[in-house]
Enzyme design. Structure first.
Site, PDB file in Angstrom:
ATOM      1  N   TYR B 414       0.808  -1.226   0.000  1.00 29.44           N
ATOM      2  CA  TYR B 414       0.000   0.000   0.000  1.00 29.44           C
ATOM      3  C   TYR B 414       0.842   1.278   0.000  1.00 29.44           C
ATOM      4  O   TYR B 414       2.047   1.234   0.130  1.00 29.44           O
ATOM      5  CB  TYR B 414      -1.092  -0.003   1.061  1.00 29.44           C
ATOM      6  CG  TYR B 414      -0.786  -0.141   2.523  1.00 29.44           C
ATOM      7  CD1 TYR B 414       0.447   0.095   3.074  1.00 29.44           C
ATOM      8  CD2 TYR B 414      -1.826  -0.519   3.391  1.00 29.44           C
ATOM      9  CE1 TYR B 414       0.647  -0.017   4.440  1.00 29.44           C
ATOM     10  CE2 TYR B 414      -1.627  -0.639   4.760  1.00 29.44           C
ATOM     11  CZ  TYR B 414      -0.384  -0.382   5.277  1.00 29.44           C
ATOM     12  OH  TYR B 414      -0.199  -0.498   6.616  1.00 29.44           O
ATOM     13  N   GLU B 415       0.167   2.377  -0.185  1.00 27.93           N
ATOM     14  CA  GLU B 415       0.807   3.694  -0.318  1.00 27.93           C
ATOM     15  C   GLU B 415       1.779   3.706  -1.498  1.00 27.93           C
ATOM     16  O   GLU B 415       2.849   4.303  -1.448  1.00 27.93           O
ATOM     17  CB  GLU B 415       1.503   4.060   1.003  1.00 27.93           C
ATOM     18  CG  GLU B 415       1.686   5.549   1.245  1.00 27.93           C
ATOM     19  CD  GLU B 415       0.406   6.358   1.120  1.00 27.93           C
ATOM     20  OE1 GLU B 415      -0.619   5.928   1.670  1.00 27.93           O
ATOM     21  OE2 GLU B 415       0.445   7.390   0.440  1.00 27.93           O
ATOM     22  N   GLY B 416       1.391   3.034  -2.590  1.00 27.63           N
ATOM     23  CA  GLY B 416       2.268   2.893  -3.768  1.00 27.63           C
ATOM     24  C   GLY B 416       3.108   1.641  -3.616  1.00 27.63           C
ATOM     25  O   GLY B 416       3.954   1.570  -2.731  1.00 27.63           O
TER      26      GLY B 416
END
Lengths: 537, 537
Positions: B414-416
């Protein structure tokens, strides 16, 4: 490039490790067509019977209540089909009803079954191990009473070794075996981590139990091997029971049992106080099985990831075409293929040994710890990469990628942790003969025409001399680099297998081999640099 | 060597990254004693309030029924203590009731909280991200209505970005925002993977939602940012609800919600069609938080593994003394310490920027993707090694090691995803300025006296030129080695941080630094060899 696990296995068996020639030498020739037919049938069984229910089986899990273990709802029927198809008997000897096929075909079956549903396949794998042990150590009378029904699959087998304080060090186990007037023994003690120790797929279970005789010397020289059956020959229930099952990270469908032996009637198998030897003799094949499990987790992860990446669109193209996703998929493919072929190379040693090849046993002994540790570590990594390919969906259990990672994580631990494999490789395989067998293997690797592989093999040869010297000088220093050494060997041997595959069929196997030799083989030199750094003054 | 996460953090903040001097320059000086006191208090909160219940919270999980989400039983009271202790306000600005302490102290709190209970700490982390965004983009009137209660922790914040077909590519999201007569908007659409999107710890939740205006251009230039609150200002319930929560591999206590916006009243924040820019501006800090999460998973795994290895006896000695187990523990310690210090080095850039240091922002921009990807991949590896140290017990959920691995596995996603971080590093950070900032960083690394580190830095410098050229020639080829490049940079920078720590306190930090430079730093050269192999003709 559209090969599947099954086509890779057929190719590997026939054109890379040479099963047709080995089987001919063994007097039971198998053609390439025979091999293809058996593997295709095995694949069909796994794909049709096991795989469709694997995720639901994981969700249901094995359930324990009041001494009774219930496997996932689909397991009893699937197990009946396993027996009906004769799969348990595949490589078992004809004298006990087996088909007597090569061990390397059983390895192919193991990979396909483990990839389809690890939890299910663990039952048959443990039974195969028990059969293997009894074939070598049971008396003819014992063998006649137990083996035919294990070979058919009518009864399963369970290995009862570990106790709460006796894991990697079995020498301290405490289960007692008290002689009975009838020549049998009464077992008292608790065993833990017993795979398929209790279940609802067969009426009877054959337990191989390590225990101590009353007058046994302390330590590992005082352990004997016993067999107890869940149901005794008179049809009554034996005095043993399941005390609970573990709540585990993965393999939820496989019951991991606490087994309580409360005076269970048992027979000794083999010589008194020689139980550990019987176990050790079996370990090479068991470790080959677990190494193959690592291959299977990579294969299962790859199958899911390829399917997902082929349909998931981001930024206007399917993610399989995004360069970093393509890199992950090719890495998964190359590593899985390398480990698959390494498993077959190890398994064919069993068949070569059976065919009278005198060098095969030493080669198998050398390859086995590498296979077990390297392939299971790669299995975990590949399963983790498979999760990554799925992005956020990989973390959601419904997708299935997470289950493969959870299941894969046990393989580096059981059947001797990978750290123990590395020490086994260094101390009992490489240092023991002064590196002779390893040097012979490296010479074979160097006969491949690829310059990168030859350079890596030279580096491994130098590292071999380094670790042997370190081990002789300071055992602890040697053991502290044992894992790095095993890893280096694994990366070189994986490259060797792929180079051989690519030489046989450049169109199908050139791309993964090229990727591996360019991008993954440098990890061998990296591990050797680690060894040198660790041992530097 | 008896340092803990807290003592490492205090040492790192005061003696490695120089927080006392930075805080003085910012006009709010903190002494070493101040820093020690705050970190010690934060550690006490995490150790006493969060950690004891984390395993039970995982087992209970977040539960969804009829639109209502119930967090694990201990969470509401723990959250109340979080608010009471003023922890949410730690680094928030004083004008909204915050304590205005440095961001690097918030990073320390994040590590300690994430290590104690990742699922719990995700709520406060997401709130902090929302506060950060609103501070920059909300009008004074909006800020006054929302921020004080978010800063106190009375309300939480949730980031609503992802949709079923819009993950890494937010440009295709479809949630609509229709103008209302009162100047507000009605949101219609479905968002997925919304962390702490609904819960029972606060009365109200502030949703930051990306959506399209009716006349918005297609793609990423047509996305605006809106804020909707669960409870509207008139006290009535807004038209949004949780449609379900995900069944995930880990972070079971953290509700990952499907959020349905069914005409929810919302206000626009910032300029129309500039919503993605607002999100991107926040991403550096959010990614710093997730990178720190990776540190935390390593720290949690290390703490458990050290405790287990110190009491588990096999073959007559505790396993911590077995050479390969000792190697695993030291590897876990060295990698976790390196990643912890790298997180602080990145966080101090935020504080340096606030103190007027003009070069700090570019340095933070460069370090952030490395931190996010390298530390979270190390977090997963370290958690996996922690499982391995426990042997068979590591696979049993009651031990807790498996939970850490399950929780850790989300951070690389997550978060890229880490693949996206690597491309961000290559394309938007390194290639964009022709490698200038990276070269400056490498020059700093080369000022350390260790020859191995200087050699690795030279190798990284050469690789930097190689990947910039590859990227210019063929974007896909460049991206296919982006992860290898990021990994190489991470291993070099980790060694740099440890060398600096060892120079400050050789007794405490010399051993992990020495282990790292001998055994782990070669991985940088290995990754560079991979890049060269991949790009070779």
């Amino acid at each position: 490039m559209t090969t599947t696990a099954a086509t890779d296995l057929i190719f590997g068996l026939t054109r890379v490790v040479g099963l047709p020639a080995v089987s001919e030498k063994a007097g039971a020739p198998l053609s390439a067509e025979d091999i293809a037919q058996i593997v295709t049938e095995a694949d069909r069984f796994c794909t049709e019977v096991l795989q469709p229910n694997a995720l639901a089986a994981d969700r249901a899990g094995a359930v324990y209540a009041n001494g009774v273990v219930t496997t996932p709802p689909t397991y009893p029927a699937a197990y009946a089909k396993w027996v009906e198809g004769g799969w348990q008997s595949l490589s078992a000897p004809a004298e006990y009803g087996g088909q007597g096929l090569p061990h390397s075909l059983w390895t192919a079956m193991t990979e396909l079954g483990m990839a389809a549903d690890t939890s299910f396949m663990l039952g048959p794998m443990l039974t195969a191990g028990a059969i293997d042990c009894l074939m070598h150590y049971a008396t003819p009378d014992q063998a006649a009473r137990w083996l035919p029904r294990m070979v058919s699959g009518e009864w399963t087998g369970a290995m009862c070794l570990t106790e709460p304080n006796a894991g990697s060090d079995l020498g301290v186990l405490r289960t007692r075996a008290e002689p009975l007037p009838n020549g049998k023994y009464a077992l008292h003690g608790q065993k833990i981590f017993i795979t398929w120790g209790e279940h609802d797929c067969t009426d009877n279970i054959v337990y191989l139990v390590l225990a101590r005789l009353p007058d046994a010397p302390p330590g590992s020289r005082g352990i004997s091997l016993f067999v107890a059956t869940k149901v005794k020959e008179d049809g009554s229930r034996n005095d043993l029971r399941c005390g609970g099952i573990e709540h585990k990270l993965g393999i939820h469908g496989s019951p991991t049992c606490v087994m309580l032996f409360e005076g269970a009637e048992a027979e000794m198998v083999g010589e008194p106080n020689r139980g550990l030897n019987a176990m050790f003799a079996m370990m090479n094949n068991a470790r080959l099985g677990v190494g193959t499990e690592g291959v299977a987790h990579g294969a299962a992860a790859l199958r899911l990831a390829e399917a997902y990446a082929a349909q998931r669109v981001q930024s206007g193209r399917v993610i399989a075409e995004h360069p970093d996703v393509a890199r992950m998929l090719m890495e998964m493919r190359a590593v899985t293929l390398a480990s698959r072929l390494l498993a077959l190379e190890t398994a064919i040693c069993v068949d070569r040994h059976a065919a009278g090849d005198t060098g095969a046993q030493a080669r198998q002994a050398l390859l086995t710890p590498i296979l077990k540790a390297w392939c299971t570590d790669r299995g975990v990594e590949t399963a983790s990469t498979g999760v990554q390919v799925h992005g956020g969906m990989g973390f959601i259990e419904e997708t299935g990628a997470a289950r493969i990672l959870r299941d894969a994580r046990i393989a580096p631990i059981y059947e001797g942790t990978n750290g123990i494999q590395a020490i086994d490789l260094l101390v009992r395989k490489v240092a023991k003969d002064g590196g002779a067998e390893m040097r012979a293997l490296i010479e074979e690797v160097k006969r491949t025409p690829d310059a990168r592989l030859r350079a890596a093999a030279d580096t491994l040869a130098a590292a071999t001399a380094t670790v042997i010297a370190a081990q002789a000088r300071d055992a602890d220093a040697g053991q502290s680099v044992a894992v790095a050494y095993l890893e280096a060997a694994g990366w070189v041997l994986g490259g060797w297998m792929l180079a051989r595959a690519a030489a046989e069929d450049p169109a199908a196997y050139g791309p993964p081999a090229d990727f591996y030799l360019r991008r993954l083989l440098p990890r061998a030199a990296g591990r050797v640099a680690e060894i040198e750094g660790a041992l530097a003054a």
